[in-house]
Write a protein that holds these residues in place. Structure first.
Motif, PDB file in Angstrom:
ATOM      1  N   LYS A 186       0.882  -1.286  -0.046  1.00 55.24           N
ATOM      2  CA  LYS A 186      -0.044   0.050   0.029  1.00 55.24           C
ATOM      3  C   LYS A 186       1.051   1.212  -0.087  1.00 55.24           C
ATOM      4  O   LYS A 186       0.632   2.027  -0.716  1.00 55.24           O
ATOM      5  CB  LYS A 186      -0.900   0.045   1.402  1.00 55.24           C
ATOM      6  CG  LYS A 186      -1.817   1.170   1.242  1.00 55.24           C
ATOM      7  CD  LYS A 186      -2.873   1.199   2.278  1.00 55.24           C
ATOM      8  CE  LYS A 186      -3.767   2.069   2.293  1.00 55.24           C
ATOM      9  NZ  LYS A 186      -3.362   3.464   2.063  1.00 55.24           N
ATOM     10  N   THR A 187       1.977   1.364   0.746  1.00 57.28           N
ATOM     11  CA  THR A 187       2.816   2.481   0.831  1.00 57.28           C
ATOM     12  C   THR A 187       3.222   2.908  -0.553  1.00 57.28           C
ATOM     13  O   THR A 187       3.518   3.876  -0.824  1.00 57.28           O
ATOM     14  CB  THR A 187       3.872   2.162   1.973  1.00 57.28           C
ATOM     15  OG1 THR A 187       3.053   2.131   3.227  1.00 57.28           O
ATOM     16  CG2 THR A 187       4.676   3.512   2.075  1.00 57.28           C
ATOM     17  N   TYR A 189       2.608   1.482  -3.502  1.00 61.10           N
ATOM     18  CA  TYR A 189       1.627   1.934  -4.545  1.00 61.10           C
ATOM     19  C   TYR A 189       1.195   3.389  -4.269  1.00 61.10           C
ATOM     20  O   TYR A 189       0.967   4.345  -5.365  1.00 61.10           O
ATOM     21  CB  TYR A 189       0.537   1.214  -4.400  1.00 61.10           C
ATOM     22  CG  TYR A 189      -0.570   1.291  -5.709  1.00 61.10           C
ATOM     23  CD1 TYR A 189      -1.993   1.974  -5.555  1.00 61.10           C
ATOM     24  CD2 TYR A 189      -0.128   0.736  -6.985  1.00 61.10           C
ATOM     25  CE1 TYR A 189      -2.705   2.217  -6.578  1.00 61.10           C
ATOM     26  CE2 TYR A 189      -0.946   1.020  -7.971  1.00 61.10           C
ATOM     27  CZ  TYR A 189      -2.181   1.731  -7.879  1.00 61.10           C
ATOM     28  OH  TYR A 189      -3.236   1.904  -9.010  1.00 61.10           O
ATOM     29  N   ASP A 190       0.852   3.778  -3.112  1.00 58.74           N
ATOM     30  CA  ASP A 190       0.564   5.403  -2.855  1.00 58.74           C
ATOM     31  C   ASP A 190       1.593   6.144  -3.272  1.00 58.74           C
ATOM     32  O   ASP A 190       1.506   7.421  -3.971  1.00 58.74           O
ATOM     33  CB  ASP A 190      -0.034   5.417  -1.231  1.00 58.74           C
ATOM     34  CG  ASP A 190      -1.062   4.872  -0.717  1.00 58.74           C
ATOM     35  OD1 ASP A 190      -1.934   4.364  -1.732  1.00 58.74           O
ATOM     36  OD2 ASP A 190      -1.257   4.528   0.636  1.00 58.74           O
ATOM     37  N   GLU A 191       3.006   5.682  -2.844  1.00 54.85           N
ATOM     38  CA  GLU A 191       3.972   6.656  -3.525  1.00 54.85           C
ATOM     39  C   GLU A 191       3.972   6.587  -5.022  1.00 54.85           C
ATOM     40  O   GLU A 191       4.455   7.850  -5.529  1.00 54.85           O
ATOM     41  CB  GLU A 191       5.102   6.143  -2.772  1.00 54.85           C
ATOM     42  CG  GLU A 191       6.693   7.113  -3.091  1.00 54.85           C
ATOM     43  CD  GLU A 191       6.352   8.575  -2.501  1.00 54.85           C
ATOM     44  OE1 GLU A 191       7.154   9.322  -2.942  1.00 54.85           O
ATOM     45  OE2 GLU A 191       5.903   8.497  -1.554  1.00 54.85           O
ATOM     46  N   ASN A 193       1.483   6.526  -7.103  1.00 51.77           N
ATOM     47  CA  ASN A 193       0.682   7.319  -7.466  1.00 51.77           C
ATOM     48  C   ASN A 193       0.848   8.928  -7.491  1.00 51.77           C
ATOM     49  O   ASN A 193       0.658   9.888  -8.171  1.00 51.77           O
ATOM     50  CB  ASN A 193      -0.833   7.227  -6.805  1.00 51.77           C
ATOM     51  CG  ASN A 193      -1.235   5.757  -7.482  1.00 51.77           C
ATOM     52  OD1 ASN A 193      -1.106   5.489  -8.739  1.00 51.77           O
ATOM     53  ND2 ASN A 193      -2.103   5.281  -6.472  1.00 51.77           N
ATOM     54  N   LYS A 194       1.775   9.312  -6.317  1.00 53.09           N
ATOM     55  CA  LYS A 194       2.243  10.496  -5.954  1.00 53.09           C
ATOM     56  C   LYS A 194       3.257  11.114  -7.514  1.00 53.09           C
ATOM     57  O   LYS A 194       3.045  12.101  -7.947  1.00 53.09           O
ATOM     58  CB  LYS A 194       2.700  10.870  -4.803  1.00 53.09           C
ATOM     59  CG  LYS A 194       1.625  10.647  -3.741  1.00 53.09           C
ATOM     60  CD  LYS A 194       2.449  10.930  -2.273  1.00 53.09           C
ATOM     61  CE  LYS A 194       1.456  10.610  -1.210  1.00 53.09           C
ATOM     62  NZ  LYS A 194       2.272  10.709   0.120  1.00 53.09           N
ATOM     63  N   ASP A 238      -7.096   0.004 -11.953  1.00 54.79           N
ATOM     64  CA  ASP A 238      -6.025   1.081 -12.445  1.00 54.79           C
ATOM     65  C   ASP A 238      -6.268   1.228 -14.031  1.00 54.79           C
ATOM     66  O   ASP A 238      -6.579   2.263 -14.371  1.00 54.79           O
ATOM     67  CB  ASP A 238      -4.609   0.784 -12.380  1.00 54.79           C
ATOM     68  CG  ASP A 238      -3.885   2.212 -12.493  1.00 54.79           C
ATOM     69  OD1 ASP A 238      -3.904   3.116 -11.888  1.00 54.79           O
ATOM     70  OD2 ASP A 238      -3.031   2.043 -13.580  1.00 54.79           O
TER      71      ASP A 238
END
Length: 635
Positions: A186-187, A189-191, A193-194, A238
């Motif tokens: 999760k971390t 994937y979030d990074e 996307n940023k 996605d």
């Protein structure tokens, strides 16, 4: 050429050259090839072309060209200055160039007119020197600033592209580090996307870096998906999100087909293509369908743009044909030259109409427009040269008539200052008679000279009428005021206090003096009624005629018992009376001088008599004031 879009072959060639400059790993190169085969071969060729096209300049319509062509030199310089102040000169190259061209053309025309006048006034053509006025100086300063600003904007754009390149390279480096990290899914994937959002927000980069950087980005994106092994559900989510984004872009591009502005639609199309490129992959079964929809709408917009330019070219061709027809009509008109003033003026009207029609026609292509204008103008020059030669022959007669009529106008204007209205009227009528007997003058002076003479005549008779009307109206108002004052004197009740009674009577005296002239037929009656009313009231309260002014003033000093009281009182009243005496003396001097300006006529004698009465009363008032001053000083 700058600001022109690349063809797909040129874009591909530059992309290949860029790859030879940047070193990439064999794995990255292999993956790029794989990604290109999977999704991006056709997209890359089309999107690089649109992405790298510089911001297009505004395209002038024929209406804009006609509007700029109709502006004066002053308005053209103001328009050029507004372009400079807008700080958008790079996007308005064609408008700036067209305004500059029109200013230069109009300056040439102005210098040609000045040269023709210089030659007509007796100078030699080779001695004429064009005048560089303040407009030219301002024009050159503004164009220099525009050139400097354009260069600065270009350099700034290139600098920003270099900065954007560094920013995107930094994003690539962060993607590599993210791929090598051991963070949870999760971390990570979030990074990820940023970083994708950051990548999309970064603006344009140098053209030669686009292909290599774009492929490196997609290589790392694909490598990220492989490395973190996102499950199919997450990847499908996605892909669905990307599909929705691309559908939205398709709809936006399709909406551009309804946009009336060609420039706006084309610029937005480039933006949408940039956004399309930044969106990730979509489901394989929808990829071709979406791209075809997006491409079809884009092709329609490009076709609309091409049709616009083709239409503009067609209009320019039609404008050229119309101007050629005007040249032929001018030739027909000049086959038989006029032989009288009337026929010359008629022919000139026809030529002016041709020139007016010419100005209403839009421009042809630049080269053809210059050539056809040179042809048309040469014919105009021949026509007006022959017209000048004809009118020079009658110029002397017109000049003499002009000088005589100008003299009459000056005499008429001088009569406006006269006070002897009867004699002035006779002289003005004689001037009008002489005016009719003088022959014509040049048309360019005729109306102006006639209006000047007519204005002087009209103003004289208006002043004459206003003088008698104003005099009559003012005298009637004064008559009413004096009759009202006489009634007030008769109706006033007086008490036992003599000083207060004297003050009331003196107030009536002041009001009577302040009221102006009355009609002559009523003057004696009013004066008699006024004195009768005043004498009647004075008799009632026991006041003698001389006592009305002197006794009231002398009573001020009844309570003076000490020298200090007398000194304080006299200091105050001396200042007041001194100012009043000085003012009255100045007025008397002015009235005496004015008496010398009255001419000998019935109305003037009446005014003279009234001024003499006013002067006599003023002298009496002065004698009384000086007597009061002596009383104060005696204390």
């Amino acid at each position: 050429m700058e600001n022109q879009p690349y063809s797909p072959d040129e874009a591909r060639q530059e992309a290949e050259q860029a790859e030879t400059v940047n070193t990439v790993s064999p794995d990255e190169q292999s993956m790029r090839t794989e990604i290109s085969n999977i999704e991006t071969t056709q997209e890359l060729e089309n999107e690089i072309q649109l992405h790298e096209e510089d911001e297009e300049t505004e395209v002038l319509s024929s209406e804009d060209e006609q509007r700029y062509a109709s502006l004066s030199r002053e308005a053209l310089v103001e328009k050029l200055e507004s372009f400079l102040n807008s700080n958008q000169v790079s996007q308005m190259k064609q408008a700036v160039a067209f305004v500059k061209l029109n200013f230069i053309d109009k300056t040439k025309e102005l210098n040609q007119q000045l040269k023709e006048k210089f030659v007509a006034d007796g100078g030699l053509a080779e001695d004429f020197k064009p005048v560089e006025d303040f407009l030219q100086e301002k024009f050159f300063k503004i164009t220099a600033k525009i050139k400097e600003l354009h260069q600065k904007q270009k350099e700034e754009a290139e600098r920003l592209k270099v900065e954007n390149l560094k920013k995107k390279q930094a994003v690539l480096e962060q993607l590599r580090q993210l791929i090598e990290s051991d963070e949870n899914l999760k971390t990570t994937y979030d990074e990820f996307n940023k970083l994708k959002d950051t990548w999309r927000e970064i603006g344009q980069i140098p053209r030669e870096e686009i292909n290599n950087l774009w492929q490196s980005y997609h290589f790392l994106v694909e490598k990220f998906f492989d490395k973190v092994k996102i499950n199919k559900e997450l990847r499908d989510l996605d892909l669905k999100k990307n599909m929705e984004s691309k559908i939205d872009l398709c709809e936006k591009v399709e909406e551009l087909l309804l946009e009336p502005s060609i420039n706006k639609s084309f610029k937005l199309l480039q933006v949408y293509h940039d956004q399309w490129k930044e969106i990730g992959p979509v489901p394989m079964d929808k990829k071709d369908e979406l791209w075809e929809r997006f491409k079809k709408a884009s092709d329609s917009i490009n076709q609309k743009r091409r049709q616009y330019y083709e239409q503009m070219q067609s209009e320019q061709d039609q404008n050229l044909l119309a101007k050629q027809a005007l040249c032929s009509k001018l030739d027909e008109l000049m086959e038989s030259m006029p032989e009288s003033v009337k026929t010359w003026n008629e022919a000139t009207d026809k030529v002016d109409e041709l020139l007016k029609t010419w100005k209403s026609i839009g421009r042809a292509a630049h080269k053809e427009n210059e050539e056809i204008w040179a042809t048309f103008k040469s014919k105009l020059d021949i026509f007006f040269a022959q017209k000048k030669e004809y009118f020079d022959k009658i110029h002397d007669e017109y000049t003499q008539n002009y000088e005589r009529k100008l003299g009459l106008a000056v005499q008429a204007e001088a009569i406006l200052l006269r006070d002897d209205l009867k004699k002035a009227t006779q002289e003005l009528l004689q001037l009008q008679k002489e005016w009719k007997e003088i022959g014509p003058v040049a048309k360019k002076h005729s109306d102006k000279l006639w209006k000047r003479f007519r204005a002087a005549c009209d103003k004289f008779f208006e002043q004459k009428a206003a003088h008698f009307e104003q005099t009559h109206a003012g005298e009637l108002e004064n008559l009413k005021a004096k009759e009202a004052l006489i009634k007030a004197i008769k109706d006033t009740a007086f008490g036992e206090n003599k000083a207060e009674n004297l003050d009331k009577l003196k107030a009536f005296q002041r009001q009577w003096i302040e009221i102006g002239f009355v009609p002559m037929r009523e003057k004696e009656r009013l004066q008699q009624a006024y004195h009768q009313a005043l004498d009647a009231q004075m008799a009632k309260i026991g006041v003698l005629p001389g006592e009305l002014n002197a006794s009231a003033f002398a009573s001020k000093f009844a309570d003076v018992n000490t020298p200090e009281d007398a000194q304080n009182l006299s200091s105050k009243d001396v200042q007041m009376l001194s100012n009043k005496i000085i003012k009255l003396k100045e007025e008397l001097l002015t009235w005496e001088n004015n008496l010398g300006f009255f001419s000998h006529s019935k109305n003037a004698d009446v005014l003279r008599k009234e001024f003499e009465n006013k002067l006599q009363k003023g002298k009496q008032e002065l004698a009384l004031l000086e007597a009061k001053m002596r009383i104060i000083r005696s204390k």
